[in-house]
Write an enzyme that holds these catalytic residues in place. Structure first.
Site, mmCIF file in Angstrom:
data_model
loop_
_atom_site.group_PDB
_atom_site.id
_atom_site.type_symbol
_atom_site.label_atom_id
_atom_site.label_comp_id
_atom_site.label_asym_id
_atom_site.label_seq_id
_atom_site.Cartn_x
_atom_site.Cartn_y
_atom_site.Cartn_z
ATOM 1 N N ARG A 215 -8.704 -49.881 -44.705
ATOM 2 C CA ARG A 215 -8.912 -48.957 -43.586
ATOM 3 C C ARG A 215 -9.415 -49.725 -42.378
ATOM 4 O O ARG A 215 -9.002 -49.507 -41.256
ATOM 5 C CB ARG A 215 -9.943 -47.887 -43.976
ATOM 6 C CG ARG A 215 -9.472 -46.977 -45.070
ATOM 7 C CD ARG A 215 -10.484 -45.851 -45.298
ATOM 8 N NE ARG A 215 -10.171 -45.164 -46.530
ATOM 9 C CZ ARG A 215 -10.886 -45.250 -47.652
ATOM 10 N NH1 ARG A 215 -12.000 -45.958 -47.681
ATOM 11 N NH2 ARG A 215 -10.506 -44.612 -48.735
ATOM 12 N N ASP A 253 -1.425 -33.942 -45.772
ATOM 13 C CA ASP A 253 -1.705 -33.981 -47.208
ATOM 14 C C ASP A 253 -1.275 -32.655 -47.812
ATOM 15 O O ASP A 253 -1.220 -31.628 -47.124
ATOM 16 C CB ASP A 253 -3.205 -34.207 -47.450
ATOM 17 C CG ASP A 253 -3.485 -34.753 -48.842
ATOM 18 O OD1 ASP A 253 -3.687 -35.976 -48.983
ATOM 19 O OD2 ASP A 253 -3.496 -33.958 -49.807
ATOM 20 N N SER A 254 -0.975 -32.683 -49.118
ATOM 21 C CA SER A 254 -0.585 -31.429 -49.774
ATOM 22 C C SER A 254 -1.806 -30.565 -50.089
ATOM 23 O O SER A 254 -1.662 -29.386 -50.396
ATOM 24 C CB SER A 254 0.201 -31.733 -51.053
ATOM 25 O OG SER A 254 -0.530 -32.624 -51.857
ATOM 26 N N CYS A 347 -0.181 -47.712 -55.353
ATOM 27 C CA CYS A 347 -1.297 -47.904 -56.288
ATOM 28 C C CYS A 347 -0.801 -47.832 -57.737
ATOM 29 O O CYS A 347 -1.587 -47.676 -58.653
ATOM 30 C CB CYS A 347 -2.407 -46.893 -56.034
ATOM 31 S SG CYS A 347 -1.904 -45.188 -56.257
HETATM 32 N N1 SAH Z 1 -5.454 -42.401 -48.106
HETATM 33 C C1 SAH Z 1 -6.474 -41.672 -48.815
HETATM 34 C C2 SAH Z 1 -6.184 -41.551 -50.293
HETATM 35 C C3 SAH Z 1 -4.858 -40.906 -50.613
HETATM 36 S S1 SAH Z 1 -4.729 -40.347 -52.260
HETATM 37 C C4 SAH Z 1 -7.808 -42.319 -48.547
HETATM 38 O O1 SAH Z 1 -7.865 -43.380 -47.906
HETATM 39 O O2 SAH Z 1 -8.828 -41.774 -48.953
HETATM 40 C C5 SAH Z 1 -3.215 -39.524 -52.271
HETATM 41 C C6 SAH Z 1 -3.223 -38.159 -51.579
HETATM 42 O O3 SAH Z 1 -1.888 -37.694 -51.578
HETATM 43 C C7 SAH Z 1 -4.042 -37.070 -52.244
HETATM 44 O O4 SAH Z 1 -4.966 -36.560 -51.310
HETATM 45 C C8 SAH Z 1 -3.029 -35.972 -52.622
HETATM 46 O O5 SAH Z 1 -3.525 -34.667 -52.369
HETATM 47 C C9 SAH Z 1 -1.903 -36.277 -51.698
HETATM 48 N N2 SAH Z 1 -0.549 -35.920 -52.152
HETATM 49 C C10 SAH Z 1 -0.004 -36.023 -53.368
HETATM 50 N N3 SAH Z 1 1.305 -35.686 -53.349
HETATM 51 C C11 SAH Z 1 1.593 -35.376 -52.060
HETATM 52 C C12 SAH Z 1 2.781 -34.968 -51.390
HETATM 53 N N4 SAH Z 1 3.925 -34.854 -52.040
HETATM 54 N N5 SAH Z 1 2.703 -34.752 -50.068
HETATM 55 C C13 SAH Z 1 1.553 -34.879 -49.387
HETATM 56 N N6 SAH Z 1 0.402 -35.270 -49.980
HETATM 57 C C14 SAH Z 1 0.427 -35.507 -51.293
#
Ligand code: SAH
Length: 403
Positions: A215, A253-254, A347
């Site tokens: 980040r 985000d979803s 990841c």
């Molecule tokens: N970048 C974040 C962590 C992301 S974790 C950080 O730095 O803290 C992955 C995220 O993707 C989760 O919040 C989950 O809710 C979201 N997610 C999962 N599938 C998704 C989709 N199809 N579309 C949008 N968001 C999604």
């Protein structure tokens, strides 16, 4: 050892990985047990010739029947042993502990810290304890006592509710283990920025601590930029972008709950900003669909972050995962203005950095964009990769310039 020694004898020629100090013994490598070890007991591992190889804890219900704790000379595995391992693990994070600008980080990263199956994360004055294995569950009281002694937390909260426990025959376990209940949201600092973390219901133990340094790296590309933070969760990358002077941050985000917390996190930090606060937009939806919609609307961005959840949980899922990564990266590249920045992550441990680079390459060809990797990223230093246990490496990412 005493006559009560419990022993696991390997099949002929199956000692190789143990000699190379890999911490896992798979069920297929086992010839027999002696001394009737019970699930969770510490056993001595011997080669087919009877040679002593090491000691580890035993779970006959798991495909990984032994997780090794020692190699070579025998050690007494008692409270003092666990206290020593925890103290070593905590000492490896001394630089982070001394950094007043960061109050949340991983204190124990399982096999990489000689504590297989154990995760401990620090969030301010609280510790979150997560056990992934039966052997670690059996040690809970000892480990928690050692944690209290070593880190003097205000409370220890358990978040042993991960799916991998099923493979160990374990139910989830969640709740306060020691001290004070954590507040509904713990306010932590990360590189000087503030975040609210819900350790009871948040993802993992509450937050994605593994992305902390990434980040920060991305922030350098965000001045005056319009930033699309896809898979934003609670807005981590978005907060850094805003603090670095982004003009606009769009969290996607979803999860509506994650987005609500992302807005709070942005407001929390915006208030402390000297420069003008970034405009903020939250979009709840499926990133694959929303990015397609943006494409149809000819919407463009200066910076796009793609930090999707794990797409592949096993080797069998690698092909479908790479299709997902390619699709989302292709979409993102098409939405970037010339000279824009793509920060893209995977990841999935079973997707190597090499494979991930090939996937991003494939996306660039299909997008018709010339792409350069400027920075290669990985999980932070509080999630170290012990060389004898390469499986510990899972997070990889690139910051790319997209022409
Ligand atoms: N970048 C974040 C962590 C992301 S974790 C950080 O730095 O803290 C992955 C995220 O993707 C989760 O919040 C989950 O809710 C979201 N997610 C999962 N599938 C998704 C989709 N199809 N579309 C949008 N968001 C999604």
């Amino acid at each position: 050892m005493s006559e009560a020694t419990k022993v696991m004898v390997l099949k002929p020629r199956r000692e190789e990985s143990v000699l190379r100090r890999h911490p896992w013994v798979f069920s297929g490598a086992v010839s027999r047990t002696e001394g009737e070890p019970l699930p969770g007991d510490v056993v001595e591992v011997r080669s087919a010739h009877g040679e002593h190889l090491g000691q580890g804890y035993y779970n006959p219900a798991s495909n990984i029947v032994v997780r090794l704790l020692t190699w070579g000379a025998e050690e007494v595995i008692d409270g003092a042993f666990w206290r020593r391992r925890l103290a070593e693990s905590i000492a490896r994070r001394a630089a982070l502990a001394a950094d007043a600008a960061t109050t949340a980080y991983r204190l124990v990263y399982a096999e990489s810290d000689g504590l297989p199956g154990l995760i401990v994360d620090r969030y301010g004055e609280w510790l979150v304890y997560q056990s992934l294995t039966l052997g670690m569950d059996a040690l809970k009281d000892e480990v928690v006592a050692a944690l209290i002694e070593a880190a003097a937390p205000r409370g220890v909260y358990e978040r042993s509710d991960v799916d991998v426990r099923v493979q160990e025959g374990l139910d989830p376990a969640v709740g306060l283990l020691y001290g004070e209940e954590p507040p509904e949201r713990i306010e932590i600092l990360e590189n000087g920025l503030s975040f609210l973390v819900d350790v009871r219901t948040g993802h993992k133990t509450g937050a994605y601590l593994d992305q902390r340094e990434n980040r920060r790296r991305l922030a350098a590309y965000c001045r005056d930029a319009e930033v699309l933070n896809a898979f934003s969760y609670t807005g981590g990358f978005g907060v850094y972008a805003a603090a670095a002077g982004a003009r606009r941050v769009i969290n996607l985000d979803s999860s509506a709950d994650a987005l609500a917390l992302a807005e709070e996190n942005l407001a929390l930090n915006n208030a402390a900003l000297s420069s003008a606060a970034a405009e903020v937009e939250s979009i709840a939806g499926d990133a694959f669909q929303v990015l397609r919609r943006f494409r149809d609307q000819a919407r463009t961005f200066d910076v796009i972050v793609l930090d999707p959840p794990k797409f592949a949980f096993s080797r069998r899922q690698v092909d479908s995962a790479t299709r997902g990564y390619k699709d989302i990266n292709l979409l993102a590249m098409r939405l970037l203005r010339p000279g824009g920045t793509l920060a893209t992550f995977s990841c999935s441990g079973v997707v190597s950095e090499d494979l991930f680079q090939k996937v991003v390459f494939g996306a660039s060809l299909d997008a018709g964009r010339e792409v350069r990797i400027l920075e290669r990223l990985a999980q932070g230093p509080d999630h170290p990769v012990l060389l004898t246990f390469p499986e510990a490496a899972y997070l990889k990412g690139f910051i790319c310039r997209v022409e």
